[in-house]
Design a protein around this motif. Structure first.
Motif, PDB file in Angstrom:
ATOM      1  N   LEU A 117       8.928 -35.290  -3.404  1.00 37.34           N
ATOM      2  CA  LEU A 117       7.977 -35.907  -2.484  1.00 37.34           C
ATOM      3  C   LEU A 117       6.905 -36.695  -3.228  1.00 37.34           C
ATOM      4  O   LEU A 117       6.451 -37.747  -2.754  1.00 37.34           O
ATOM      5  CB  LEU A 117       7.335 -34.843  -1.588  1.00 37.34           C
ATOM      6  N   ARG A 205       6.244 -32.496  10.336  1.00 38.33           N
ATOM      7  CA  ARG A 205       5.927 -31.464   9.343  1.00 38.33           C
ATOM      8  C   ARG A 205       6.754 -30.199   9.570  1.00 38.33           C
ATOM      9  O   ARG A 205       7.339 -29.643   8.641  1.00 38.33           O
ATOM     10  CB  ARG A 205       4.442 -31.149   9.416  1.00 38.33           C
ATOM     11  N   VAL A 242       2.932 -32.182   1.922  1.00 41.78           N
ATOM     12  CA  VAL A 242       3.649 -32.709   3.084  1.00 41.78           C
ATOM     13  C   VAL A 242       2.682 -33.458   3.998  1.00 41.78           C
ATOM     14  O   VAL A 242       2.994 -34.550   4.486  1.00 41.78           O
ATOM     15  CB  VAL A 242       4.345 -31.565   3.862  1.00 41.78           C
TER      16      VAL A 242
END
Length: 361
Positions: A117, A205, A242
Motif C-alpha cells: 500500500l 475500508r 488504509v
C-alpha cells in the motif's frame, strides 16, 4: 468455515463430485477434483483471489485444482527455468523505473501488505505527474470476490491516454497461440476493472480488512515505521495506512485506463517479438468473470481441457499433472467408449442386406 462472499450475497450452491472410472486409475490413489457442499474457496481456504489465478483458470481449471492438491509439483513448476527467467526480466524492468528501491524487513502480514500500500500511495502522484510507473498494485471487489493484482506498467501516451501495458516473455520467438493469449487478455481486462474502481472511489475500508483478514490496530515493525516516516507517512498501524490510502485515492486526479496493451519479448535475447492492443469489452468480460467465479463459489464443477479439440488438446503435453490427471483419464475412456459404439454401429450398417431385391427371370 467462513465464506469469502460479501455479506448478503448468495451462498455457493452444492454440486456433484466428478466421478472417475476406477478402471482407469492404474491402481493409483485418486483425488476428488470437487467435493459436494464445499466450494473451492472453502476447501482451499481462499479469502481472496489473485488475478493471475484467473489466468491459470482460463487455461485449465483442473490444473488449478491440482496445483492446490499437489503443492510440491506446483512449486517444482514455478522453479522451471522459463518461469525464473521471466521473473528476472520483470524485476530488471521494475528496477529501471525505480533504481533507488530499498529492501525493508517485514515481521507480520500487516507489514507485508502495508508495504504494498505504501508503494501504491507513492505511485499515485508519480502517475498524476505523467511519469511511468511499474509494479502498480490493484485491489478491490469484483462480483462479490476480493482480488489482488500487480500491473506491470502504467504510463501516459503522447496523446494523453492512460495506457496499461503487461509484459509477457516467451521461449519461442513468436506471438502466442490464441489459447495462451486468452488468459493474457483476461488479465489486463480485470486489471482495468480494478484500477478504474479504485480511482473512482469504490474501495471500502471494511472490505479490505475483511477479505485480507488483517488487524487494523496492529503496529508496524520498527523497520517499516522508519521507512514510512522517511516518505512522510505518519501512519503507524495498518488501519491508519488504509485510511490514508483511501484519502489519496479519493482526491487523486487519475482517470480510468484508456488503452490495454500486451508486450511480448523473447526470454533469452530480450528482443521485442511484438505488441498487441486488447479491446476492452466490459459486458463480455464481466460475463466471463461470473462464469470463472461460479467455479470458486462451488456453483459448478471444474472444467478441464477438451481432449477432442485440436485447439485445446495440446495443452496437456505441457502440463506437469498429465500422467496423474483424473479428468484426462475419464475423458479418454469416454472417447474410447464412444469410438467403440460408433465402430459397432458402422459395422452393423455394413452387414445390413441391400434393400433392393433381385427380380427372378
Amino acid at each position: 468455515m467462513k465464506s469469502s462472499l460479501l455479506p448478503g450475497s448468495a451462498a455457493g450452491l452444492p454440486y456433484q463430485r466428478l466421478t472417475i472410472n476406477p478402471s482407469l486409475s492404474n491402481n493409483r490413489s485418486t483425488v476428488a477434483l470437487s467435493i459436494p457442499d464445499q466450494s473451492p474457496m472453502e476447501r482451499f481456504s481462499k479469502h481472496h483471489l489473485n488475478v493471475t489465478q484467473l489466468c491459470e483458470q482460463s487455461w485449465c481449471e483442473i490444473k488449478v485444482v491440482y496445483g492446490f492438491l499437489k503443492p510440491h509439483m506446483k512449486r517444482r513448476e514455478m522453479r522451471r527455468t522459463a518461469v525464473m527467467t521471466g521473473a528476472s526480466i520483470h524485476l530488471a524492468r521494475e528496477l529501471e523505473a525505480n533504481p533507488d528501491a530499498v529492501n525493508v524487513v517485514v515481521h507480520t502480514r500487516e507489514d507485508r501488505e502495508a508495504l504494498k500500500l505504501i508503494n501504491l500511495i507513492q505511485m499515485v502522484p508519480a502517475l498524476e505527474a505523467g511519469m511511468l510507473v511499474r509494479e502498480f498494485p490493484v485491489l478491490g471487489v469484483l462480483d462479490g470476490v476480493f482480488f489482488l493484482g500487480v500491473v506491470d506498467e502504467l504510463y501516459c501516451s503522447k496523446s494523453g491516454e492512460l495506457v496499461l501495458s503487461e509484459l509477457k516473455t516467451r521461449s519461442h520467438n513468436s506471438l502466442p497461440h490464441p489459447a495462451q493469449a486468452k488468459g493474457h487478455s483476461l488479465q489486463v481486462g480485470v486489471y482495468k476493472l480494478l484500477f478504474d474502481s479504485m480511482v473512482q472511489g469504490s474501495m471500502k475500508r471494511d472490505q479490505l480488512l475483511h477479505y485480507l483478514k488483517l488487524r487494523p490496530h496492529q503496529a508496524f515493525g520498527s523497520e517499516l515505521q522508519s521507512y514510512a516516516q522517511k516518505l512522510g507517512l505518519l501512519a503507524v498501524t495498518f488501519g491508519e495506512l488504509v485510511d490514508h490510502l483511501l484519502v489519496v485515492l479519493h482526491f487523486c486526479n487519475l482517470q480510468p485506463i484508456d488503452k490495454l496493451c500486451l508486450e511480448y519479448r523473447h526470454q533469452s535475447s530480450g528482443v521485442l517479438i511484438g505488441n498487441r492492443e486488447v479491446e476492452f469489452k466490459e459486458t463480455q468480460l464481466r460475463a466471463e468473470l461470473r462464469d470463472y467465479l461460479a467455479f470458486w463459489r462451488g456453483e459448478r464443477e471444474p472444467h478441464g481441457v477438451d481432449i477432442e479439440d485440436i485447439e485445446e488438446a495440446w495443452k496437456c503435453r505441457m502440463c506437469p499433472y498429465e500422467e496423474s490427471c483424473e479428468w484426462r483419464r475419464s475423458r479418454l475412456q469416454e472417447v474410447m467408449v464412444e469410438g467403440s459404439k460408433k465402430a459397432k454401429l458402422d459395422g452393423s450398417k455394413s452387414e445390413t442386406p441391400n434393400s433392393s431385391r433381385r427380380v427372378p427371370n
